[in-house]
Design a protein around this motif. Structure first.
Motif, PDB file in Angstrom:
ATOM      1  N   LEU A  56       0.832  -1.200   0.000  1.00  0.00           N
ATOM      2  CA  LEU A  56       0.000   0.000   0.000  1.00  0.00           C
ATOM      3  C   LEU A  56       0.870   1.254   0.000  1.00  0.00           C
ATOM      4  O   LEU A  56       0.631   2.189  -0.765  1.00  0.00           O
ATOM      5  CB  LEU A  56      -0.932  -0.006   1.215  1.00  0.00           C
ATOM      6  N   TYR A  57       1.891   1.256   0.829  1.00  0.00           N
ATOM      7  CA  TYR A  57       2.812   2.384   0.916  1.00  0.00           C
ATOM      8  C   TYR A  57       3.447   2.661  -0.441  1.00  0.00           C
ATOM      9  O   TYR A  57       3.474   3.785  -0.925  1.00  0.00           O
ATOM     10  CB  TYR A  57       3.885   2.081   1.973  1.00  0.00           C
ATOM     11  N   ARG A  58       3.906   1.605  -1.088  1.00  0.00           N
ATOM     12  CA  ARG A  58       4.554   1.747  -2.397  1.00  0.00           C
ATOM     13  C   ARG A  58       3.571   2.248  -3.445  1.00  0.00           C
ATOM     14  O   ARG A  58       3.925   3.051  -4.303  1.00  0.00           O
ATOM     15  CB  ARG A  58       5.121   0.388  -2.849  1.00  0.00           C
ATOM     16  N   THR A  59       2.350   1.753  -3.364  1.00  0.00           N
ATOM     17  CA  THR A  59       1.330   2.160  -4.328  1.00  0.00           C
ATOM     18  C   THR A  59       1.038   3.654  -4.205  1.00  0.00           C
ATOM     19  O   THR A  59       0.978   4.373  -5.200  1.00  0.00           O
ATOM     20  CB  THR A  59       0.032   1.343  -4.106  1.00  0.00           C
ATOM     21  N   LEU A  60       0.903   4.129  -2.970  1.00  0.00           N
ATOM     22  CA  LEU A  60       0.622   5.549  -2.754  1.00  0.00           C
ATOM     23  C   LEU A  60       1.788   6.429  -3.205  1.00  0.00           C
ATOM     24  O   LEU A  60       1.597   7.490  -3.783  1.00  0.00           O
ATOM     25  CB  LEU A  60       0.280   5.804  -1.282  1.00  0.00           C
ATOM     26  N   ARG A  61       3.006   5.960  -2.938  1.00  0.00           N
ATOM     27  CA  ARG A  61       4.192   6.704  -3.368  1.00  0.00           C
ATOM     28  C   ARG A  61       4.237   6.820  -4.894  1.00  0.00           C
ATOM     29  O   ARG A  61       4.518   7.878  -5.444  1.00  0.00           O
ATOM     30  CB  ARG A  61       5.467   6.002  -2.875  1.00  0.00           C
ATOM     31  N   GLU A  64       1.627   9.169  -6.193  1.00  0.00           N
ATOM     32  CA  GLU A  64       1.980  10.559  -5.951  1.00  0.00           C
ATOM     33  C   GLU A  64       3.003  11.039  -6.984  1.00  0.00           C
ATOM     34  O   GLU A  64       2.899  12.137  -7.522  1.00  0.00           O
ATOM     35  CB  GLU A  64       2.549  10.687  -4.539  1.00  0.00           C
ATOM     36  N   GLU A  65       3.966  10.178  -7.259  1.00  0.00           N
ATOM     37  CA  GLU A  65       4.986  10.501  -8.253  1.00  0.00           C
ATOM     38  C   GLU A  65       4.394  10.706  -9.631  1.00  0.00           C
ATOM     39  O   GLU A  65       4.824  11.564 -10.394  1.00  0.00           O
ATOM     40  CB  GLU A  65       5.971   9.331  -8.344  1.00  0.00           C
ATOM     41  N   LYS A  66       3.421   9.892  -9.957  1.00  0.00           N
ATOM     42  CA  LYS A  66       2.851   9.898 -11.303  1.00  0.00           C
ATOM     43  C   LYS A  66       1.752  10.942 -11.501  1.00  0.00           C
ATOM     44  O   LYS A  66       1.147  11.019 -12.561  1.00  0.00           O
ATOM     45  CB  LYS A  66       2.270   8.507 -11.622  1.00  0.00           C
ATOM     46  N   GLY A  67       1.464  11.704 -10.453  1.00  0.00           N
ATOM     47  CA  GLY A  67       0.420  12.712 -10.597  1.00  0.00           C
ATOM     48  C   GLY A  67      -0.980  12.133 -10.555  1.00  0.00           C
ATOM     49  O   GLY A  67      -1.899  12.664 -11.167  1.00  0.00           O
ATOM     50  N   VAL A  68      -1.149  11.032  -9.837  1.00  0.00           N
ATOM     51  CA  VAL A  68      -2.471  10.415  -9.694  1.00  0.00           C
ATOM     52  C   VAL A  68      -3.156  10.908  -8.413  1.00  0.00           C
ATOM     53  O   VAL A  68      -4.336  11.197  -8.396  1.00  0.00           O
ATOM     54  CB  VAL A  68      -2.356   8.869  -9.665  1.00  0.00           C
ATOM     55  N   VAL A  69      -2.374  11.000  -7.346  1.00  0.00           N
ATOM     56  CA  VAL A  69      -2.913  11.511  -6.080  1.00  0.00           C
ATOM     57  C   VAL A  69      -2.003  12.619  -5.546  1.00  0.00           C
ATOM     58  O   VAL A  69      -0.824  12.693  -5.892  1.00  0.00           O
ATOM     59  CB  VAL A  69      -3.036  10.414  -4.985  1.00  0.00           C
ATOM     60  N   HIS A  70      -2.557  13.483  -4.705  1.00  0.00           N
ATOM     61  CA  HIS A  70      -1.727  14.470  -4.023  1.00  0.00           C
ATOM     62  C   HIS A  70      -1.863  14.288  -2.520  1.00  0.00           C
ATOM     63  O   HIS A  70      -2.872  13.794  -2.032  1.00  0.00           O
ATOM     64  CB  HIS A  70      -2.042  15.902  -4.448  1.00  0.00           C
ATOM     65  N   ARG A  71      -0.802  14.668  -1.828  1.00  0.00           N
ATOM     66  CA  ARG A  71      -0.751  14.477  -0.379  1.00  0.00           C
ATOM     67  C   ARG A  71      -1.073  15.794   0.315  1.00  0.00           C
ATOM     68  O   ARG A  71      -0.604  16.858  -0.078  1.00  0.00           O
ATOM     69  CB  ARG A  71       0.652  14.022   0.011  1.00  0.00           C
ATOM     70  N   ILE A  72      -1.877  15.709   1.343  1.00  0.00           N
ATOM     71  CA  ILE A  72      -2.269  16.893   2.100  1.00  0.00           C
ATOM     72  C   ILE A  72      -2.025  16.562   3.568  1.00  0.00           C
ATOM     73  O   ILE A  72      -2.329  15.457   4.006  1.00  0.00           O
ATOM     74  CB  ILE A  72      -3.790  17.158   1.959  1.00  0.00           C
ATOM     75  N   TYR A  73      -1.512  17.537   4.329  1.00  0.00           N
ATOM     76  CA  TYR A  73      -1.399  17.310   5.765  1.00  0.00           C
ATOM     77  C   TYR A  73      -2.550  18.023   6.453  1.00  0.00           C
ATOM     78  O   TYR A  73      -2.788  19.196   6.189  1.00  0.00           O
ATOM     79  CB  TYR A  73      -0.050  17.822   6.292  1.00  0.00           C
TER      80      TYR A  73
END
Ligand SMILES: [Zn+2]
Ligand SMILES: [Zn+2]
Ligand SMILES: [Zn+2]
Length: 142
Positions: A56-61, A64-73
């Motif tokens: 899961l961690y690798r998938t999210l990373r 994020e790299e590919k511009g599929v999801v963005h991270r928000i704090y």
């Protein structure tokens, strides 16, 4: 509705030239379906029987790299993930919208309707990443 969600997940993977794996497809669908951004822990809880933490961690990373999801704090310093807008590319995010953090349900929402206006920083400051967030009560908690 289920078909729309599935098609959308497939379209996103194709656009970013990502191979369709069960994990990628499941995670993407969960994010599409969710009205608020999801933390890794929240995704994990939903699919604990399907895959392990590292996958899961690798998938999210990768997403994020590919511009599929963005991270928000959020206000509590927790990382949340949300689906990107159409304009995002590999290593080039353009999710220039406001994020809303609810203090009651702790939900984080992308407010796509509110765009961040362009701004000028003082000389010598160059922005790499910025995040505009508003804290308050969401429509479900008001
Ligand atoms: Zn993005
Ligand atoms: Zn709320
Ligand atoms: Zn967002």
């Amino acid at each position: 509705m289920a078909i729309v969600k599935e098609e959308k997940a497939e379209r996103i993977l194709k656009k970013r030239e990502l191979k369709k794996t069960p994990v990628r497809h499941i995670v993407l669908q969960a994010l599409i379906e969710s009205p608020s951004a999801l933390s890794q822990h929240e995704i994990e809880k939903k699919f604990v029987q399907h895959f392990d933490r590292i996958t899961l961690y690798r998938t999210l990373r990768l997403f994020e790299e590919k511009g599929v999801v963005h991270r928000i704090y959020n206000s509590f310093g927790e990382a949340k993930y949300a689906i990107c807008s159409e304009g995002c590319h590999e290593h080039a995010h353009s999710d220039h919208h406001v994020h809303f953090n609810c203090l009651k349900c702790k939900g984080t929402f992308c407010i796509n309707e509110v765009h961040i206006p362009s701004f000028q920083l003082p000389k010598g400051f160059s922005p790499i990443h910025y995040n505009f967030s508003i804290e308050g009560l969401c429509k479900n908690c008001e």
